[in-house]
Design a protein around this motif. Structure first.
Motif, PDB file in Angstrom:
ATOM      1  N   THR A  92       0.853  -1.187   0.000  1.00 29.79           N
ATOM      2  CA  THR A  92       0.000   0.000   0.000  1.00 29.79           C
ATOM      3  C   THR A  92       0.882   1.228   0.000  1.00 29.79           C
ATOM      4  O   THR A  92       1.766   1.380   0.850  1.00 29.79           O
ATOM      5  CB  THR A  92      -0.925   0.016   1.228  1.00 29.79           C
ATOM      6  OG1 THR A  92      -1.745  -1.166   1.199  1.00 29.79           O
ATOM      7  CG2 THR A  92      -1.820   1.238   1.225  1.00 29.79           C
ATOM      8  N   GLU A 121      -8.470  10.358  -9.709  1.00 29.14           N
ATOM      9  CA  GLU A 121      -9.440   9.407  -9.192  1.00 29.14           C
ATOM     10  C   GLU A 121      -9.793   8.360 -10.253  1.00 29.14           C
ATOM     11  O   GLU A 121      -9.537   8.535 -11.433  1.00 29.14           O
ATOM     12  CB  GLU A 121     -10.721  10.148  -8.765  1.00 29.14           C
ATOM     13  CG  GLU A 121     -10.524  11.129  -7.623  1.00 29.14           C
ATOM     14  CD  GLU A 121     -11.817  11.849  -7.274  1.00 29.14           C
ATOM     15  OE1 GLU A 121     -12.826  11.633  -7.984  1.00 29.14           O
ATOM     16  OE2 GLU A 121     -11.809  12.621  -6.304  1.00 29.14           O
ATOM     17  N   GLN A 155      -8.778   5.135 -10.933  1.00 25.65           N
ATOM     18  CA  GLN A 155      -7.688   4.518 -11.688  1.00 25.65           C
ATOM     19  C   GLN A 155      -7.506   3.037 -11.378  1.00 25.65           C
ATOM     20  O   GLN A 155      -6.508   2.441 -11.795  1.00 25.65           O
ATOM     21  CB  GLN A 155      -6.376   5.273 -11.412  1.00 25.65           C
ATOM     22  CG  GLN A 155      -6.374   6.700 -11.860  1.00 25.65           C
ATOM     23  CD  GLN A 155      -6.665   6.829 -13.345  1.00 25.65           C
ATOM     24  OE1 GLN A 155      -6.012   6.183 -14.167  1.00 25.65           O
ATOM     25  NE2 GLN A 155      -7.634   7.653 -13.704  1.00 25.65           N
ATOM     26  N   GLU A 156      -8.425   2.418 -10.652  1.00 27.10           N
ATOM     27  CA  GLU A 156      -8.295   0.989 -10.404  1.00 27.10           C
ATOM     28  C   GLU A 156      -8.283   0.224 -11.717  1.00 27.10           C
ATOM     29  O   GLU A 156      -9.097   0.470 -12.592  1.00 27.10           O
ATOM     30  CB  GLU A 156      -9.434   0.490  -9.509  1.00 27.10           C
ATOM     31  CG  GLU A 156      -9.327   0.996  -8.078  1.00 27.10           C
ATOM     32  CD  GLU A 156     -10.418   0.438  -7.183  1.00 27.10           C
ATOM     33  OE1 GLU A 156     -11.319  -0.242  -7.696  1.00 27.10           O
ATOM     34  OE2 GLU A 156     -10.376   0.702  -5.962  1.00 27.10           O
ATOM     35  N   ILE A 162      -2.876  -0.915 -10.538  1.00 28.65           N
ATOM     36  CA  ILE A 162      -3.506  -0.361  -9.335  1.00 28.65           C
ATOM     37  C   ILE A 162      -4.681  -1.265  -8.994  1.00 28.65           C
ATOM     38  O   ILE A 162      -5.688  -1.299  -9.695  1.00 28.65           O
ATOM     39  CB  ILE A 162      -3.989   1.079  -9.561  1.00 28.65           C
ATOM     40  CG1 ILE A 162      -2.796   2.000  -9.868  1.00 28.65           C
ATOM     41  CG2 ILE A 162      -4.748   1.587  -8.332  1.00 28.65           C
ATOM     42  CD1 ILE A 162      -3.183   3.427 -10.197  1.00 28.65           C
ATOM     43  N   HIS A 209      -6.422  -1.441  -5.843  1.00 26.19           N
ATOM     44  CA  HIS A 209      -7.419  -0.626  -5.139  1.00 26.19           C
ATOM     45  C   HIS A 209      -6.924   0.814  -5.092  1.00 26.19           C
ATOM     46  O   HIS A 209      -5.716   1.056  -5.057  1.00 26.19           O
ATOM     47  CB  HIS A 209      -7.627  -1.094  -3.690  1.00 26.19           C
ATOM     48  CG  HIS A 209      -8.163  -2.477  -3.540  1.00 26.19           C
ATOM     49  ND1 HIS A 209      -7.405  -3.526  -3.063  1.00 26.19           N
ATOM     50  CD2 HIS A 209      -9.393  -2.991  -3.802  1.00 26.19           C
ATOM     51  CE1 HIS A 209      -8.133  -4.620  -3.029  1.00 26.19           C
ATOM     52  NE2 HIS A 209      -9.338  -4.337  -3.474  1.00 26.19           N
ATOM     53  N   GLN A 210      -7.856   1.723  -5.075  1.00 23.44           N
ATOM     54  CA  GLN A 210      -7.525   3.134  -4.893  1.00 23.44           C
ATOM     55  C   GLN A 210      -8.467   3.745  -3.876  1.00 23.44           C
ATOM     56  O   GLN A 210      -9.682   3.573  -3.958  1.00 23.44           O
ATOM     57  CB  GLN A 210      -7.625   3.896  -6.220  1.00 23.44           C
ATOM     58  CG  GLN A 210      -7.232   5.366  -6.097  1.00 23.44           C
ATOM     59  CD  GLN A 210      -7.316   6.097  -7.431  1.00 23.44           C
ATOM     60  OE1 GLN A 210      -8.018   5.651  -8.344  1.00 23.44           O
ATOM     61  NE2 GLN A 210      -6.615   7.198  -7.559  1.00 23.44           N
ATOM     62  N   ARG A 211      -7.879   4.398  -2.895  1.00 21.18           N
ATOM     63  CA  ARG A 211      -8.624   5.158  -1.889  1.00 21.18           C
ATOM     64  C   ARG A 211      -8.102   6.582  -1.904  1.00 21.18           C
ATOM     65  O   ARG A 211      -7.079   6.862  -2.531  1.00 21.18           O
ATOM     66  CB  ARG A 211      -8.442   4.481  -0.516  1.00 21.18           C
ATOM     67  CG  ARG A 211      -9.040   3.060  -0.482  1.00 21.18           C
ATOM     68  CD  ARG A 211      -8.711   2.330   0.812  1.00 21.18           C
ATOM     69  NE  ARG A 211      -7.290   2.011   0.922  1.00 21.18           N
ATOM     70  CZ  ARG A 211      -6.717   0.945   0.345  1.00 21.18           C
ATOM     71  NH1 ARG A 211      -7.428   0.110  -0.408  1.00 21.18           N
ATOM     72  NH2 ARG A 211      -5.439   0.716   0.505  1.00 21.18           N
ATOM     73  N   ILE A 262      -2.988   3.786  -2.580  1.00 20.55           N
ATOM     74  CA  ILE A 262      -3.281   2.783  -3.596  1.00 20.55           C
ATOM     75  C   ILE A 262      -2.643   1.455  -3.178  1.00 20.55           C
ATOM     76  O   ILE A 262      -1.640   1.438  -2.456  1.00 20.55           O
ATOM     77  CB  ILE A 262      -2.770   3.186  -4.998  1.00 20.55           C
ATOM     78  CG1 ILE A 262      -1.246   3.386  -4.996  1.00 20.55           C
ATOM     79  CG2 ILE A 262      -3.497   4.421  -5.508  1.00 20.55           C
ATOM     80  CD1 ILE A 262      -0.641   3.595  -6.379  1.00 20.55           C
TER      81      ILE A 262
END
Length: 247
Positions: free
Chosen positions: A25, A36, A38-39, A61, A63-65, A69
């Motif tokens: 992570t 935003e 970009q998963e 990527i 997951h993206q939060r 990432i």
């Protein structure tokens, strides 16, 4: 539009997803430079290489939060610079990241869906599964190194998951194809998404084009690596392959 400049991201945490997959992570002050949504898009990990051109390795990527990432790394005996870095790095270490590059999503809407990958394509396949409509039907065929590499996946109930064990990745280029040939071919238009080793990819592509007569607009099929060569050499092979207009 100019490409975004590489940014320095920091390791926030690490987690072993399975025996052969490690999740890193990344966050830090420059995480906001990644747009935003970009998963499943790719980033370039950049490694110093003495006086030579820096080494770049491509990863998805997962997951993206808002402030971080996740990037998943396949672990194997012949570790390259990226997987070695992932295993040996510590929380607080930094890495230069280029990109992100474009996302490659399955063709929607389709009457049914077929996804296939080995472990290198599993992060992107997982994102595609999560973004299918709840009513989606079809199959996902995933090659893993051993049974313990199975992961819980979020997917529509109508998508049946098949796990294939191959303890020698890259040495059984017919494994995915043989499993797909055993599936019941459903009625209507199909959306295909596949990412795997180069020889395996070519076998799948040939089957979909020559035996199933699918249109290229229905398919995303890509090789993420090639047995016996590094990513730089694989990039050259992919370019030669594309010039043959086989895609």
């Amino acid at each position: 539009m100019s490409r975004p400049q590489p940014r320095k991201l920091i390791i926030i945490k690490k987690r072993q997803i399975s025996p052969h997959m490690l999740r890193v992570t990344l966050g830090g002050d420059e995480i906001s430079t990644i747009p935003e949504d970009q998963e499943s898009g790719y980033v370039k990990l950049i490694f110093p290489n003495g006086e030579e051109k820096p080494l770049m390795r491509t990863y998805t990527i997962r997951h993206q939060r808002p402030t971080e990432i996740d990037v998943d790394f396949v672990l194997h005996e012949d570790s390259g610079p990226a997987s070695s870095w992932a295993q040996n790095s510590k929380v607080g270490d930094s890495i230069l990241i280029g990109g992100p590059g474009s996302k490659r999503m399955i063709h929607m809407p389709s009457d049914w869906y077929l996804l296939a990958s080995d472990m290198t394509g599993l992060p992107a396949l997982s994102v595609n599964l999560e973004q299918l409509p709840d009513s989606a039907i079809g199959y996902a065929v995933i090659e893993i190194i051993n049974e313990k590499d199975k992961q819980p996946l979020n997917h529509p109930k109508g998508i049946e998951i098949f796990w294939l064990e191959n303890d020698s990745p890259g040495e059984k280029p017919d494994a995915l194809l043989n499993q797909i040939k055993r599936l019941d071919w459903l009625e209507g238009s199909v959306g295909i998404w596949a990412a795997c080793e180069f020889s395996s990819m070519k076998n799948l592509r040939r089957f979909f084009k020559q035996e199933k007569h699918l249109d290229r607009q229905q398919m995303y099929i890509s090789s993420y690596w090639k047995q016996g060569i590094n990513e730089d050499q694989h990039k050259v092979e992919k370019s030669k392959d594309a010039e043959l207009n086989e895609i």
